[in-house]
Design a protein around this motif. Structure first.
Motif, PDB file in Angstrom:
ATOM      1  N   SER A   1      -6.666  -7.291   6.476  1.00  0.00           N
ATOM      2  CA  SER A   1      -7.568  -8.293   5.980  1.00  0.00           C
ATOM      3  C   SER A   1      -8.015  -8.556   5.873  1.00  0.00           C
ATOM      4  CB  SER A   1      -5.830  -8.906   6.058  1.00  0.00           C
ATOM      5  OG  SER A   1      -5.229  -9.504   7.434  1.00  0.00           O
TER       6      SER A   1
ATOM      7  N   GLU B   1      -7.076  -2.796  -3.775  1.00  0.00           N
ATOM      8  CA  GLU B   1      -5.747  -3.417  -4.432  1.00  0.00           C
ATOM      9  C   GLU B   1      -5.375  -3.852  -3.044  1.00  0.00           C
ATOM     10  OE1 GLU B   1      -4.033  -0.531  -6.660  1.00  0.00           O
ATOM     11  OE2 GLU B   1      -5.647  -1.089  -8.127  1.00  0.00           O
ATOM     12  N   THR B   2      -5.193  -2.810  -1.925  1.00  0.00           N
ATOM     13  CA  THR B   2      -4.855  -2.882  -0.473  1.00  0.00           C
ATOM     14  C   THR B   2      -4.953  -4.379   0.173  1.00  0.00           C
ATOM     15  OG1 THR B   2      -4.274  -1.231  -0.368  1.00  0.00           O
ATOM     16  CG2 THR B   2      -3.273  -2.130   1.828  1.00  0.00           C
TER      17      THR B   2
ATOM     18  N   ARG C   1      -3.851  -7.373  -1.635  1.00  0.00           N
ATOM     19  CA  ARG C   1      -2.053  -7.869  -1.256  1.00  0.00           C
ATOM     20  C   ARG C   1      -2.077  -8.103   0.557  1.00  0.00           C
ATOM     21  NH1 ARG C   1       0.990  -4.012   1.178  1.00  0.00           N
ATOM     22  NH2 ARG C   1      -0.361  -2.345   0.246  1.00  0.00           N
TER      23      ARG C   1
ATOM     24  N   SER D   1      -5.231  -9.641  -7.141  1.00  0.00           N
ATOM     25  CA  SER D   1      -6.276  -8.707  -7.810  1.00  0.00           C
ATOM     26  C   SER D   1      -7.040  -8.167  -8.645  1.00  0.00           C
ATOM     27  CB  SER D   1      -5.182  -6.870  -7.736  1.00  0.00           C
ATOM     28  OG  SER D   1      -5.222  -7.382  -8.229  1.00  0.00           O
TER      29      SER D   1
END
Length: 204
Positions: A145, A194-195, A198, A204
């Motif tokens: 992240s 995308e991850t 998230r 996104s």
């Protein structure tokens, strides 16, 4: 393993916490290419949280001369690539392909090619994906992240924080050829982007 154990303790001094998901996706038979986003030198701690025992990294040659960090990664068996020499880099990667299959090891690559702490991904370079197709081994994406909420070197911001890490399912390359490298790279990029959004709690 010694370096891994030592570096993992650094997170306590920096006030970092790691939340890890998907470690079971490393359990593939045989070698693999692991690709992850690359934000800062803090990645070293995140790497050691999940680094498989049978794994080596690929890094730019300049890091060899980065003081204590360079010494640590040199002792850790990192494979250094001279990015300024296309011929040299291709020769090294060809040898990596042979070694990873002969010695059954995984190879960790940062496909962005440089550190990027913007909260997004830079376009991926093709090297890791050429290597995966050449060796016919799966690609395992790993996403950390964004650090931007607690770390911003331009604003001299550094506080404690939580880093979410997710190991995504392997992407098979059996039967793919050099003609498929661009599609493989793009597929991996979009899945990881995308991850990243998230995990970082942003749209996104």
């Amino acid at each position: 393993r010694i370096i891994k154990a030592v570096v993992k303790t650094f997170k306590y001094f920096f006030g970092l916490r790691f939340e890890v998901k998907g470690l079971e996706n490393f359990q593939v038979e045989g070698p693999a290419i692991i690709v992850s986003n690359h934000q800062s030198m803090l990645d070293m701690m995140g790497l050691m949280e999940i680094l498989p025992d049978d794994c080596v990294q690929v890094a730019k040659k300049e890091l060899m001369y980065a003081g204590s960090v360079g010494l640590i990664i040199y002792l850790g068996g990192v494979i250094f690539i001279n990015r300024k020499s296309t011929t040299s880099a291709k020769m090294v990667m060809a040898e990596v392909a042979k070694t990873m299959t002969a010695e059954n090891v995984k190879v960790w690559v940062y496909p962005e090619g440089t550190r990027n702490c913007t909260g997004d991904l830079l376009p991926f370079k093709k090297g890791a994906f050429h290597l995966a197709v050449q060796a016919q081994v799966p690609v395992i994406p790993v996403v950390y992240s964004s650090y931007t909420t607690f770390y911003n070197p331009k604003k001299n911001l550094f506080t404690s924080g939580k880093i979410k890490v997710e190991v995504l399912p392997p992407i098979d390359t059996k039967g793919l050829t050099s003609d498929d490298v661009t599609d493989l790279k793009d597929r991996c990029f979009h899945t990881m982007r995308e991850t990243l959004f998230r995990l970082s709690g942003r749209p996104s």
